[in-house]
Write a protein that holds these residues in place. Structure first.
Motif, mmCIF file in Angstrom:
data_model
loop_
_atom_site.group_PDB
_atom_site.id
_atom_site.type_symbol
_atom_site.label_atom_id
_atom_site.label_comp_id
_atom_site.label_asym_id
_atom_site.label_seq_id
_atom_site.Cartn_x
_atom_site.Cartn_y
_atom_site.Cartn_z
ATOM 1 N N GLN A 72 8.800 -4.360 -15.336
ATOM 2 C CA GLN A 72 9.311 -3.193 -14.604
ATOM 3 C C GLN A 72 8.362 -2.005 -14.742
ATOM 4 O O GLN A 72 8.043 -1.330 -13.764
ATOM 5 N N HIS A 73 7.894 -1.748 -15.962
ATOM 6 C CA HIS A 73 7.004 -0.619 -16.201
ATOM 7 C C HIS A 73 5.626 -0.867 -15.593
ATOM 8 O O HIS A 73 4.994 0.056 -15.073
ATOM 9 N N ILE A 74 5.188 -2.121 -15.645
ATOM 10 C CA ILE A 74 3.900 -2.463 -15.041
ATOM 11 C C ILE A 74 3.953 -2.259 -13.534
ATOM 12 O O ILE A 74 3.026 -1.714 -12.929
ATOM 13 N N TRP A 75 5.062 -2.678 -12.919
ATOM 14 C CA TRP A 75 5.184 -2.561 -11.464
ATOM 15 C C TRP A 75 5.223 -1.113 -11.021
ATOM 16 O O TRP A 75 4.730 -0.774 -9.948
ATOM 17 N N GLU A 76 5.812 -0.241 -11.813
ATOM 18 C CA GLU A 76 5.834 1.183 -11.472
ATOM 19 C C GLU A 76 4.420 1.746 -11.370
ATOM 20 O O GLU A 76 4.115 2.523 -10.458
ATOM 21 N N VAL A 77 3.550 1.329 -12.285
ATOM 22 C CA VAL A 77 2.157 1.782 -12.252
ATOM 23 C C VAL A 77 1.425 1.174 -11.060
ATOM 24 O O VAL A 77 0.674 1.854 -10.352
ATOM 25 N N VAL A 78 1.669 -0.124 -10.812
ATOM 26 C CA VAL A 78 1.030 -0.809 -9.687
ATOM 27 C C VAL A 78 1.458 -0.178 -8.362
ATOM 28 O O VAL A 78 0.634 0.019 -7.453
ATOM 29 N N LEU A 79 2.737 0.153 -8.240
ATOM 30 C CA LEU A 79 3.236 0.796 -7.022
ATOM 31 C C LEU A 79 2.530 2.119 -6.768
ATOM 32 O O LEU A 79 2.187 2.448 -5.628
ATOM 33 N N GLN A 80 2.318 2.883 -7.821
ATOM 34 C CA GLN A 80 1.649 4.173 -7.682
ATOM 35 C C GLN A 80 0.223 3.980 -7.176
ATOM 36 O O GLN A 80 -0.243 4.719 -6.295
ATOM 37 N N ALA A 81 -0.463 2.973 -7.724
ATOM 38 C CA ALA A 81 -1.830 2.689 -7.282
ATOM 39 C C ALA A 81 -1.846 2.201 -5.837
ATOM 40 O O ALA A 81 -2.707 2.605 -5.039
ATOM 41 N N LEU A 82 -0.893 1.349 -5.481
ATOM 42 C CA LEU A 82 -0.822 0.837 -4.111
ATOM 43 C C LEU A 82 -0.536 1.954 -3.117
ATOM 44 O O LEU A 82 -1.050 1.944 -1.996
ATOM 45 N N PHE A 83 0.289 2.925 -3.527
ATOM 46 C CA PHE A 83 0.626 4.028 -2.632
ATOM 47 C C PHE A 83 -0.621 4.791 -2.190
ATOM 48 O O PHE A 83 -0.786 5.122 -1.012
ATOM 49 N N TYR A 84 -1.515 5.051 -3.137
ATOM 50 C CA TYR A 84 -2.727 5.804 -2.796
ATOM 51 C C TYR A 84 -3.773 4.929 -2.101
ATOM 52 O O TYR A 84 -4.744 5.455 -1.545
ATOM 53 N N SER A 85 -3.584 3.613 -2.142
ATOM 54 C CA SER A 85 -4.520 2.723 -1.447
ATOM 55 C C SER A 85 -4.171 2.567 0.027
ATOM 56 O O SER A 85 -4.957 2.008 0.794
ATOM 57 N N VAL A 86 -2.991 3.049 0.419
ATOM 58 C CA VAL A 86 -2.552 2.969 1.813
ATOM 59 C C VAL A 86 -2.683 4.349 2.454
ATOM 60 O O VAL A 86 -2.221 5.337 1.882
ATOM 61 N N PRO A 87 -3.330 4.460 3.615
ATOM 62 C CA PRO A 87 -3.507 5.778 4.262
ATOM 63 C C PRO A 87 -2.208 6.320 4.842
ATOM 64 O O PRO A 87 -1.955 6.221 6.045
ATOM 65 N N ILE A 88 -1.388 6.890 3.962
ATOM 66 C CA ILE A 88 -0.125 7.492 4.384
ATOM 67 C C ILE A 88 -0.212 9.008 4.309
ATOM 68 O O ILE A 88 -0.009 9.698 5.305
ATOM 69 N N ILE A 89 -0.529 9.533 3.132
ATOM 70 C CA ILE A 89 -0.610 10.985 2.969
ATOM 71 C C ILE A 89 -1.949 11.534 3.430
ATOM 72 O O ILE A 89 -2.118 12.752 3.526
ATOM 73 N N TYR A 90 -2.891 10.676 3.709
ATOM 74 C CA TYR A 90 -4.195 11.093 4.215
ATOM 75 C C TYR A 90 -4.570 10.201 5.396
ATOM 76 O O TYR A 90 -4.163 9.038 5.453
ATOM 77 N N PRO A 91 -5.326 10.703 6.359
ATOM 78 C CA PRO A 91 -5.736 9.879 7.506
ATOM 79 C C PRO A 91 -6.870 8.938 7.116
ATOM 80 O O PRO A 91 -7.675 9.239 6.221
ATOM 81 N N LEU A 92 -6.944 7.815 7.781
ATOM 82 C CA LEU A 92 -8.002 6.843 7.495
ATOM 83 C C LEU A 92 -9.380 7.419 7.790
ATOM 84 O O LEU A 92 -10.367 7.029 7.178
ATOM 85 N N SER A 93 -9.450 8.381 8.691
ATOM 86 C CA SER A 93 -10.742 8.975 9.057
ATOM 87 C C SER A 93 -11.405 9.683 7.872
ATOM 88 O O SER A 93 -12.629 9.803 7.841
#
Length: 275
Positions: free
Chosen positions: A177-198
């Motif tokens: 559970q704790h490992i997945w919380e960290v992985v989720l955080q890393a995955l969030f920043y790897s997806v262009p959601i809060i920033y544009p892909l450009s």
């Protein structure tokens, strides 16, 4: 053909009834005791969007300057919230329902599927808000909207596959559970959601293309592209000039779902004993 459907309905009637009841119960329990109740399904992504918009768009200028970026940010926030919630709650679903597994006999996978389907209901409510806001935020609704359900199904299959894997591991290793919380955080920043892909493609075009091959990023970008802005939101299909490379995220989703089903079925018979 009719007889075949009738036999299938009879065979799985009990499982379907249990599934429906678990979906309804899980969704109601999420907001039990809260004043606003199910309204939080809409308010949570809206509040998260507001925070991200003020910090990353207004102050840090994480925007591509297109008129649809704000509504695209809201859509991406709803989609990511679904994936995060479905996998995190799916991870704990078997352990949380351990008492039910020991008392009632039914296919264990129904518990994980019901939990992720509850997140799917929240996503549906969120997307209704996105569509309504889109009429006031320069969204471009075209015929591509008909492609959106396929991408949503793909994202759900990915979340379900991950949830099955995590739920199986969590029965034996609670640290997951704790490992997945960290992985989720890393995955969030790897997806262009809060920033544009450009912002990435301007200096690192190859990295930007690799990011689009992420099986989480690909359906999210496709949904934003087909639902809101075919003109401004890039996808793996528009950025990679190949017929087979864009198929990799689909293959990855299938592998993760198949692996989740295999691992869960192989270990599910021992869940009640371990718990």
């Amino acid at each position: 053909m009719t007889d075949v459907f009738k036999k299938l309905a009879e065979k799985y009637r009990y499982s379907i009834v249990v599934f429906k009841e678990l979906v309804k119960t899980d969704f109601q329990l999420r907001y039990q005791g809260s004043f606003l109740g199910m309204a939080w399904s809409v308010l949570k992504p809206l509040m998260l969007f507001g925070v991200m918009y003020m910090i990353f768009v207004r102050f840090l200028h994480f925007t591509d300057g297109t008129p649809t970026f704000p509504i695209s940010l809201l859509c991406g926030t709803c989609l990511w919230s679904f994936f995060s919630e479905a996998t995190s709650m799916g991870l704990m679903s078997i352990v949380n329902r351990g008492d039910l597994l020991r008392k009632v006999h039914f296919p264990n996978y129904i518990i994980v599927a019901a939990t992720t389907m509850g997140s799917m209901i929240s996503l549906g409510l969120g997307l209704v808000v996105v569509i309504v806001f889109g009429f006031f935020a320069h969204a471009e609704y075209t015929w591509r909207v008909v492609l959106v359900p396929f991408s949503i199904i793909q994202l759900y299959c990915l979340a379900l596959g991950v949830a099955l894997i995590l739920a199986t591991m969590y029965v034996y290793f609670r640290d997951i559970q704790h490992i997945w919380e960290v992985v989720l955080q890393a995955l969030f920043y790897s997806v262009p959601i809060i920033y544009p892909l450009s912002m990435v493609s301007k200096n690192y075009p190859t990295v930007a293309k690799i990011m689009l091959l992420n099986p989480i990023a690909q359906p999210i970008m496709d949904i934003r592209h087909n639902l809101l802005s075919p003109k401004y939101v890039p996808t793996v299909w528009t950025e990679i000039n190949s017929w087979w490379i864009p198929l990799l995220p689909y293959g990855c989703t299938f592998v993760i779902l198949a692996l989740g089903i295999y691992l869960f079925r192989r270990n599910s018979a021992r869940f009640a004993e371990v718990l």
